[in-house]
Scaffold this motif. Structure first.
Motif, mmCIF file in Angstrom:
data_model
loop_
_atom_site.group_PDB
_atom_site.id
_atom_site.type_symbol
_atom_site.label_atom_id
_atom_site.label_comp_id
_atom_site.label_asym_id
_atom_site.label_seq_id
_atom_site.Cartn_x
_atom_site.Cartn_y
_atom_site.Cartn_z
ATOM 1 N N VAL A 37 -41.915 7.102 141.892
ATOM 2 C CA VAL A 37 -41.267 6.780 140.609
ATOM 3 C C VAL A 37 -39.753 6.925 140.575
ATOM 4 O O VAL A 37 -39.107 6.410 139.663
ATOM 5 N N VAL A 41 -36.400 6.022 137.972
ATOM 6 C CA VAL A 41 -35.789 7.070 137.150
ATOM 7 C C VAL A 41 -34.399 7.450 137.675
ATOM 8 O O VAL A 41 -33.475 7.665 136.894
ATOM 9 N N PRO A 145 -37.308 9.179 131.122
ATOM 10 C CA PRO A 145 -38.694 8.751 131.366
ATOM 11 C C PRO A 145 -39.430 8.259 130.125
ATOM 12 O O PRO A 145 -40.400 7.507 130.237
ATOM 13 N N SER A 165 -40.657 13.240 134.106
ATOM 14 C CA SER A 165 -41.361 12.231 134.906
ATOM 15 C C SER A 165 -42.343 12.874 135.887
ATOM 16 O O SER A 165 -42.891 12.185 136.754
ATOM 17 N N LEU A 497 -44.980 5.886 133.847
ATOM 18 C CA LEU A 497 -43.978 5.138 134.614
ATOM 19 C C LEU A 497 -44.645 4.197 135.603
ATOM 20 O O LEU A 497 -45.709 4.495 136.104
#
Length: 497
Positions: A37, A41, A145, A165, A497
Motif C-alpha cells: 500500500v 500512501v 489513508p 493505513s 486501500l
C-alpha cells in the motif's frame, strides 16, 4: 487467520511473549503491507527490511533462550525521519541531507532498540518539521489513508499515515507546534506531546530547540502509553532533559476513570474558523465527559489568542540559528564547489538548492526577527507573550485537572489547497501551539467523524508539566466510552486501500 497488521501493539507484544506469534512473522506481515500500500500512501522515505528482520530474529532468539522480553519486544514501529539512526539515512525530508548516513543513534532510537522494538524504517515529513500538512517534504506529499487526496497532517504526516493505513502499529513523531497531535487528529489516531524535556532530544535534528519534543503515536491510548514509557526518562546527553521519574502513564491508561476530575473547556478555542462538524464532535466529547462523572467548567486563557503570532516569531528565530549548520561544507549536499569558488559562495548555492520554499521563508523571517534593531520588537516581545501564556496555564490548572479543546479547527484539507497561503496553513496548529510555548503535556485522540465530510476529528487533552499520566487517564476513559458507543474502534470505518 488473524491479520497481524490489525492487532494493537499490546496484543502483538503479548502474543510474541507467549510464543503464539514470532517477531519475524509480525515484521514480515508489516513489511508486506508496506509493499502493498505504501506506493499509494507514501508514508515511508526509507524501509529498512534487512534491519527490521534482523531485530525481529534477535527477539525470537531471546524468547527461545527464556530471556524476559520487554512490554513492546518485537512490535514494529515507524520512525519519523528527523531522528538520527546509525547506518540508516536521515534526511529530515530535505534535499540538503539526501543520502546522509548518521554515525550514531539518537537517544530515542537507542532506547527503542534496547527495548527490542522493531524499527521498520523512516517516515515522510515536512522538511525539517516545518509545516502542517507533509506537503513541504522534498520527496513529495503523503496521502491521508481516509482520503488519499487529503493531507495526513504535518509535520509528521508519514508517521500518522503509517498507523492509519496499518503499515505499523506504533510510530514516533515530533511536536514543535502540534506536529504529533494535528496528524493524529486528522487520521483518527492517538498522538501525545510529552512534557518538554520528558523525552530526550539528543539526536533529534533541531528545528526550534525550546519547542521541539519527540513523542509516541499509536492507534490506542494504551499503546501510546507503552511506547511513552519506553522512550521517556532523563538523558545526561540532553541539557534540557528532566531528571525526574517518568509519570505512571501505563498505569493511568489501564485505569482510565474521570469520576470527580475537573475538566476545563478552553473558551478561546472556538468561534470563527472552526468547522461546524468539528465543534459538534467536540461538544459531544464534553457531554460524554460529564456522563462519565467529570466536573466540566469553562476556562478563559486570554493570552492564547496571541499564541500563533508569538510562535511564528520564536520558532523561525530558533530555526534560522539551528539551520546555519547546513552550509555545504561539513555534511550533506554541496553545490558549486569547483575548487575556485570561496566558501561563502558554496554555502549560498548549497542552501539555495537544498532548502525548500517553507524552510527559506522561516529562515528569512527568523533572521529578520533576530536582527539588530528588531530583536526587542519581535523576538523579545514574543517571549513576553510566551510568559503570559504560561501564566494562563498556571491559573487554569489551579481550577481544573486538565483542559480540553478540539485538536484542529478543521478536518483534513485537500492536498494543494493551502500551499500558496502560508497563513491558512499555519492556522491548522491554532489549538496546539500554546502547549508547546508553555512546555506542558498534551494528547489528541479520535472523537468521531465530521458529518460534512466523514473525516476524523480529534479531541485534545492538555495537562500540567510532568502530569502526563492525566492525559492517559482521561484519554483511556474517553476512548473506551466512544468505542463502546460506536461498537468498534474509529479506524475500522476507514476506507480500504
Amino acid at each position: 487467520m488473524t491479520d497481524l497488521t490489525r492487532l494493537t501493539a499490546a496484543e502483538t507484544a503479548a502474543k510474541i511473549a507467549s510464543g503464539e506469534l514470532t517477531a519475524v512473522a509480525v515484521a514480515e506481515a508489516h513489511l508486506a503491507r508496506i509493499e502493498a500500500v505504501d506506493e499509494k500512501v507514501h508514508a515511508f522515505l526509507h524501509v529498512d527490511r534487512e534491519g527490521a528482520l534482523a531485530q525481529a530474529r534477535a527477539v525470537d532468539e531471546k524468547r527461545a533462550r527464556g530471556e524476559k522480553l520487554g512490554p513492546l519486544a518485537g512490535v514494529p514501529l515507524a520512525l519519523k525521519d528527523v531522528f538520527t539512526t546509525e547506518g540508516i539515512p536521515t534526511t529530515c525530508g530535505s534535499k540538503i541531507l539526501e543520502g546522509w548516513i548518521p554515525p550514531y543513534d539518537a537517544t530515542l532510537t537507542k532506547r527503542l532498540k534496547e527495548a527490542d522494538v522493531v524499527v521498520l524504517g523512516k517516515t515522510n515529513m515536512d522538511e525539517f518539521a516545518m509545516g502542517s500538512s507533509t506537503e513541504n517534504s522534498a520527496y513529495g506529499p503523503t496521502g491521508n489513508p481516509w482520503d488519499l487526496t487529503r493531507i495526513p497532517g504535518g509535520s509528521g504526516g508519514g508517521s500518522s499515515a503509517s498507523l492509519a493505513s496499518f503499515q505499523a502499529p506504533l510510530a514516533i513523531g515530533t511536536d514543535t507546534g502540534g506536529s504529533i497531535r494535528q496528524p493524529a487528529a486528522v487520521t483518527g489516531t492517538v498522538g501525545v506531546k510529552p512534557t518538554y524535556g520528558g523525552v530526550s532530544r539528543f539526536g533529534l535534528v533541531a528545528f526550534s530547540s525550546s519547542l521541539d519534543q519527540g513523542g509516541p503515536c499509536a492507534r490506542t491510548v494504551l499503546d501510546a502509553a507503552l511506547l511513552h514509557e519506553v522512550i521517556a526518562g532523563h538523558d545526561p546527553l540532553d541539557s534540557t532533559s528532566i531528571d525526574a521519574p517518568v509519570p505512571p502513564v501505563v498505569e493511568a491508561a489501564l485505569g482510565g476513570d474521570v469520576r470527580g476530575m475537573r475538566i476545563g473547556v478552553v473558551k478561546e478555542f472556538a468561534g470563527e474558523g472552526y468547522q461546524a462538524g468539528v465543534m459538534q464532535r467536540f461538544s459531544e466529547s464534553v457531554e460524554l465527559l460529564r456522563e462519565l462523572g467529570a466536573e466540566v467548567t469553562e476556562i478563559s486563557c486570554p493570552s492564547f489568542d496571541k499564541a500563533l503570532a508569538a510562535y511564528y516569531l520564536i520558532a523561525p528565530s530558533e530555526c534560522s540559528s539551528n539551520l546555519a549548520r547546513f552550509d555545504g561544507l561539513r555534511y550533506g549536499l554541496r553545490t558549486g564547489d569547483d575548487g575556485t569558488r570561496p566558501a561563502e559562495d558554496v554555502t549560498s548555492l548549497t542552501r539555495a538548492e537544498g532548502f525548500g520554499p517553507e524552510v527559506k521563508r522561516r529562515i528569512m523571517l527568523g533572521t529578520y526577527a533576530l536582527s539588530s534593531g528588531y530583536y526587542d520588537a519581535y523576538y523579545g516581545s514574543a517571549q513576553k507573550v510566551r510568559t503570559l501564556i504560561k501564566r494562563d496555564f498556571e491559573k487554569a490548572f489551579e481550577q481544573v485537572d486538565v483542559l480540553v479543546s478540539p485538536t484542529t479547527p478543521t478536518t483534513a484539507f485537500p492536498i494543494g489547497e493551502r500551499v500558496d497561503d502560508p497563513m491558512a496553513m499555519y492556522l491548522a496548529d491554532l489549538c496546539t501551539i500554546p502547549s508547546n510555548l508553555a512546555g506542558n503535556a498534551a494528547m489528541s485522540l479520535p472523537c468521531g467523524l465530521a458529518p460534512e465530510d466523514g473525516l476524523p476529528v480529534g479531541l485534545q487533552i492538555i495537562a500540567p508539566a510532568m502530569k502526563d499520566d492525566r492525559l492517559y487517564k482521561v484519554g483511556a476513559a474517553v476512548e473506551a466510552a466512544f468505542t463502546a458507543r460506536w461498537g468498534h474502534p474509529l479506524l475500522e470505518e476507514a476506507p480500504s486501500l
